[in-house]
Design a protein around this motif. Structure first.
Motif, PDB file in Angstrom:
ATOM      1  N   GLY A 261       0.762  -1.137  -0.079  1.00  0.00           N
ATOM      2  CA  GLY A 261       0.090   0.112  -0.105  1.00  0.00           C
ATOM      3  C   GLY A 261       0.933   1.325   0.056  1.00  0.00           C
ATOM      4  N   LYS A 262       2.253   1.192   0.133  1.00  0.00           N
ATOM      5  CA  LYS A 262       3.081   2.305   0.037  1.00  0.00           C
ATOM      6  C   LYS A 262       3.575   2.368  -1.440  1.00  0.00           C
ATOM      7  CE  LYS A 262       2.435   2.883   4.570  1.00  0.00           C
ATOM      8  NZ  LYS A 262       1.846   4.142   5.203  1.00  0.00           N
ATOM      9  N   GLU A 263       4.023   3.631  -1.638  1.00  0.00           N
ATOM     10  CA  GLU A 263       4.616   3.966  -3.126  1.00  0.00           C
ATOM     11  C   GLU A 263       6.009   4.207  -2.768  1.00  0.00           C
ATOM     12  OE1 GLU A 263       1.123   6.454  -5.461  1.00  0.00           O
ATOM     13  OE2 GLU A 263       3.142   7.136  -5.529  1.00  0.00           O
ATOM     14  N   ALA A 264       6.362   4.614  -1.650  1.00  0.00           N
ATOM     15  CA  ALA A 264       7.989   4.841  -1.313  1.00  0.00           C
ATOM     16  C   ALA A 264       8.610   3.809  -1.126  1.00  0.00           C
ATOM     17  CB  ALA A 264       7.886   5.899  -0.365  1.00  0.00           C
ATOM     18  N   ARG A 265      10.058   3.664  -1.524  1.00  0.00           N
ATOM     19  CA  ARG A 265      10.708   2.708  -1.358  1.00  0.00           C
ATOM     20  C   ARG A 265      12.082   3.179  -0.262  1.00  0.00           C
ATOM     21  NH1 ARG A 265      12.381   0.936  -7.325  1.00  0.00           N
ATOM     22  NH2 ARG A 265      12.835   3.102  -7.449  1.00  0.00           N
ATOM     23  N   MET A 266      11.812   2.501   1.130  1.00  0.00           N
ATOM     24  CA  MET A 266      12.488   2.842   2.289  1.00  0.00           C
ATOM     25  C   MET A 266      13.766   2.177   2.259  1.00  0.00           C
ATOM     26  SD  MET A 266      10.930   5.513   3.424  1.00  0.00           S
ATOM     27  CE  MET A 266      12.054   5.460   4.870  1.00  0.00           C
ATOM     28  N   ALA A 267      15.000   2.621   2.598  1.00  0.00           N
ATOM     29  CA  ALA A 267      16.224   2.199   2.609  1.00  0.00           C
ATOM     30  C   ALA A 267      16.338   1.171   3.906  1.00  0.00           C
ATOM     31  CB  ALA A 267      17.469   3.075   2.670  1.00  0.00           C
ATOM     32  N   VAL A 268      16.648   0.048   3.955  1.00  0.00           N
ATOM     33  CA  VAL A 268      16.918  -0.665   5.152  1.00  0.00           C
ATOM     34  C   VAL A 268      18.406  -0.836   5.601  1.00  0.00           C
ATOM     35  CG1 VAL A 268      14.813  -1.690   4.990  1.00  0.00           C
ATOM     36  CG2 VAL A 268      16.582  -2.935   3.964  1.00  0.00           C
ATOM     37  N   ALA A 269      19.252  -0.911   4.569  1.00  0.00           N
ATOM     38  CA  ALA A 269      20.733  -1.228   4.959  1.00  0.00           C
ATOM     39  C   ALA A 269      21.451  -0.688   3.540  1.00  0.00           C
ATOM     40  CB  ALA A 269      20.986  -2.752   5.099  1.00  0.00           C
TER      41      ALA A 269
ATOM     42  N   LYS B   1      25.380   0.619   7.022  1.00  0.00           N
ATOM     43  CA  LYS B   1      24.561   1.403   7.774  1.00  0.00           C
ATOM     44  C   LYS B   1      23.058   0.730   7.710  1.00  0.00           C
ATOM     45  CE  LYS B   1      24.945   5.869   7.207  1.00  0.00           C
ATOM     46  NZ  LYS B   1      25.566   6.201   8.235  1.00  0.00           N
ATOM     47  N   TYR B   2      22.289   1.032   9.033  1.00  0.00           N
ATOM     48  CA  TYR B   2      20.936   0.244   8.931  1.00  0.00           C
ATOM     49  C   TYR B   2      20.032   1.222   9.460  1.00  0.00           C
ATOM     50  CZ  TYR B   2      23.684  -3.853   8.858  1.00  0.00           C
ATOM     51  OH  TYR B   2      24.711  -4.912   8.532  1.00  0.00           O
ATOM     52  N   LEU B   3      18.619   0.962   8.756  1.00  0.00           N
ATOM     53  CA  LEU B   3      17.284   1.562   9.546  1.00  0.00           C
ATOM     54  C   LEU B   3      17.204   1.046  10.934  1.00  0.00           C
ATOM     55  CD1 LEU B   3      15.137   3.330   8.277  1.00  0.00           C
ATOM     56  CD2 LEU B   3      13.865   1.089   8.040  1.00  0.00           C
ATOM     57  N   ASP B   4      16.863   1.977  11.930  1.00  0.00           N
ATOM     58  CA  ASP B   4      16.757   1.675  13.267  1.00  0.00           C
ATOM     59  C   ASP B   4      15.968   0.361  13.563  1.00  0.00           C
ATOM     60  OD1 ASP B   4      17.017   4.852  14.575  1.00  0.00           O
ATOM     61  OD2 ASP B   4      18.371   3.700  13.930  1.00  0.00           O
ATOM     62  N   SER B   5      14.996   0.138  12.876  1.00  0.00           N
ATOM     63  CA  SER B   5      14.051  -0.900  13.109  1.00  0.00           C
ATOM     64  C   SER B   5      14.330  -2.423  12.591  1.00  0.00           C
ATOM     65  CB  SER B   5      12.512  -0.768  12.293  1.00  0.00           C
ATOM     66  OG  SER B   5      12.700  -0.666  10.889  1.00  0.00           O
ATOM     67  N   VAL B   6      15.649  -2.316  11.735  1.00  0.00           N
ATOM     68  CA  VAL B   6      16.064  -3.529  11.403  1.00  0.00           C
ATOM     69  C   VAL B   6      17.393  -3.804  12.240  1.00  0.00           C
ATOM     70  CG1 VAL B   6      14.932  -3.509   9.219  1.00  0.00           C
ATOM     71  CG2 VAL B   6      17.563  -3.177   9.500  1.00  0.00           C
ATOM     72  N   LYS B   7      17.902  -2.907  12.816  1.00  0.00           N
ATOM     73  CA  LYS B   7      19.348  -2.923  13.657  1.00  0.00           C
ATOM     74  C   LYS B   7      19.381  -4.144  14.519  1.00  0.00           C
ATOM     75  CE  LYS B   7      21.012   1.679  13.520  1.00  0.00           C
ATOM     76  NZ  LYS B   7      21.398   2.708  14.265  1.00  0.00           N
ATOM     77  N   GLY B   8      20.505  -5.143  14.399  1.00  0.00           N
ATOM     78  CA  GLY B   8      20.555  -6.125  15.203  1.00  0.00           C
ATOM     79  C   GLY B   8      19.925  -7.506  14.735  1.00  0.00           C
ATOM     80  N   ARG B   9      18.998  -7.282  13.552  1.00  0.00           N
ATOM     81  CA  ARG B   9      18.387  -8.258  13.089  1.00  0.00           C
ATOM     82  C   ARG B   9      18.830  -8.468  11.500  1.00  0.00           C
ATOM     83  NH1 ARG B   9      12.993  -7.822  12.095  1.00  0.00           N
ATOM     84  NH2 ARG B   9      12.791  -5.660  11.776  1.00  0.00           N
ATOM     85  N   PHE B  10      18.881  -7.579  10.851  1.00  0.00           N
ATOM     86  CA  PHE B  10      19.310  -7.799   9.310  1.00  0.00           C
ATOM     87  C   PHE B  10      21.012  -7.387   9.081  1.00  0.00           C
ATOM     88  CE2 PHE B  10      15.245  -6.394   7.050  1.00  0.00           C
ATOM     89  CZ  PHE B  10      14.533  -7.356   7.838  1.00  0.00           C
ATOM     90  N   THR B  11      21.448  -8.185   8.375  1.00  0.00           N
ATOM     91  CA  THR B  11      23.103  -7.941   8.182  1.00  0.00           C
ATOM     92  C   THR B  11      23.255  -7.723   6.560  1.00  0.00           C
ATOM     93  OG1 THR B  11      23.661  -9.028  10.151  1.00  0.00           O
ATOM     94  CG2 THR B  11      25.227  -8.842   8.273  1.00  0.00           C
ATOM     95  N   ILE B  12      23.732  -6.744   6.129  1.00  0.00           N
ATOM     96  CA  ILE B  12      24.165  -6.691   4.500  1.00  0.00           C
ATOM     97  C   ILE B  12      25.727  -6.880   4.429  1.00  0.00           C
ATOM     98  CG2 ILE B  12      24.730  -4.149   4.916  1.00  0.00           C
ATOM     99  CD1 ILE B  12      23.558  -3.615   2.144  1.00  0.00           C
ATOM    100  N   SER B  13      25.908  -7.519   3.374  1.00  0.00           N
ATOM    101  CA  SER B  13      27.302  -8.085   3.337  1.00  0.00           C
ATOM    102  C   SER B  13      27.479  -8.131   1.507  1.00  0.00           C
ATOM    103  CB  SER B  13      27.665  -9.351   3.855  1.00  0.00           C
ATOM    104  OG  SER B  13      26.881 -10.189   3.121  1.00  0.00           O
ATOM    105  N   ARG B  14      28.945  -8.151   1.312  1.00  0.00           N
ATOM    106  CA  ARG B  14      29.173  -7.987  -0.256  1.00  0.00           C
ATOM    107  C   ARG B  14      29.950  -9.412  -0.472  1.00  0.00           C
ATOM    108  NH1 ARG B  14      30.482  -1.918  -1.682  1.00  0.00           N
ATOM    109  NH2 ARG B  14      30.699  -2.946  -3.919  1.00  0.00           N
ATOM    110  N   ASP B  15      29.869 -10.018  -1.509  1.00  0.00           N
ATOM    111  CA  ASP B  15      30.620 -11.191  -1.797  1.00  0.00           C
ATOM    112  C   ASP B  15      31.284 -10.841  -3.090  1.00  0.00           C
ATOM    113  OD1 ASP B  15      31.581 -13.734  -3.013  1.00  0.00           O
ATOM    114  OD2 ASP B  15      30.149 -14.719  -2.149  1.00  0.00           O
TER     115      ASP B  15
END
Length: 137
Positions: A45-53, A62-76
């Motif tokens: 129902g939303k149009e905007a794309r929010m950055a999470v990491a 860098k992480y969105l506050d609501s996902v800190k400690g739960r999400f991890t971004i990484s590069r291979d």
């Protein structure tokens, strides 16, 4: 041409985990070009794309506050991909998730840069098609 393709979405129950992956055609380590990779999401129902990491060329994250400690971004670099490990998923995490690249601003390593700004998505030039994540309670 920069190509991004997400995989790994699905339907899970609250508390479970999912791993998203984004294959890219972007050059690997050793490149002198500074750029950021990020995961965004668009809630139902939303149009905007929010950055999470986001992750910088130097590997700073860098992480969105609501996902800190739960999400991890990484590069291979070997697989030329960026991943998002999502643990302890919540129903509010339900969204279409997008991988994106920014070659112009590249501010993920800027201490004053906040992912919570709605305008962040406009700083990214290249996008994947998205992958759906659904979390049920």
């Amino acid at each position: 041409e920069v190509r991004l393709m997400e995989t790994g979405g699905g339907s899970v129950k609250a508390g479970q985990s999912l791993t998203l992956s984004c294959s890219t055609s972007i050059f690997g380590p050793g490149s002198r070009t500074k750029y950021d990779l990020a995961w965004f999401r668009r809630a139902p129902g939303k149009e905007a794309r929010m950055a999470v990491a986001c992750i910088s060329s130097d590997g700073l994250t860098k992480y969105l506050d609501s996902v800190k400690g739960r999400f991890t971004i990484s590069r291979d670099y070997g697989r030329n991909s960026v991943g998002l490990q999502m643990n302890d998923l919540e129903p509010d995490d339900t969204a279409m998730y997008f991988c994106a690249a920014d070659f112009v601003w590249a501010r993920c390593d800027d201490a004053d840069f906040s992912l919570s700004r709605i305008s962040t998505e406009y700083e990214y030039q290249h996008w994947g098609q998205g992958t759906q994540v659904t979390v049920s309670s």
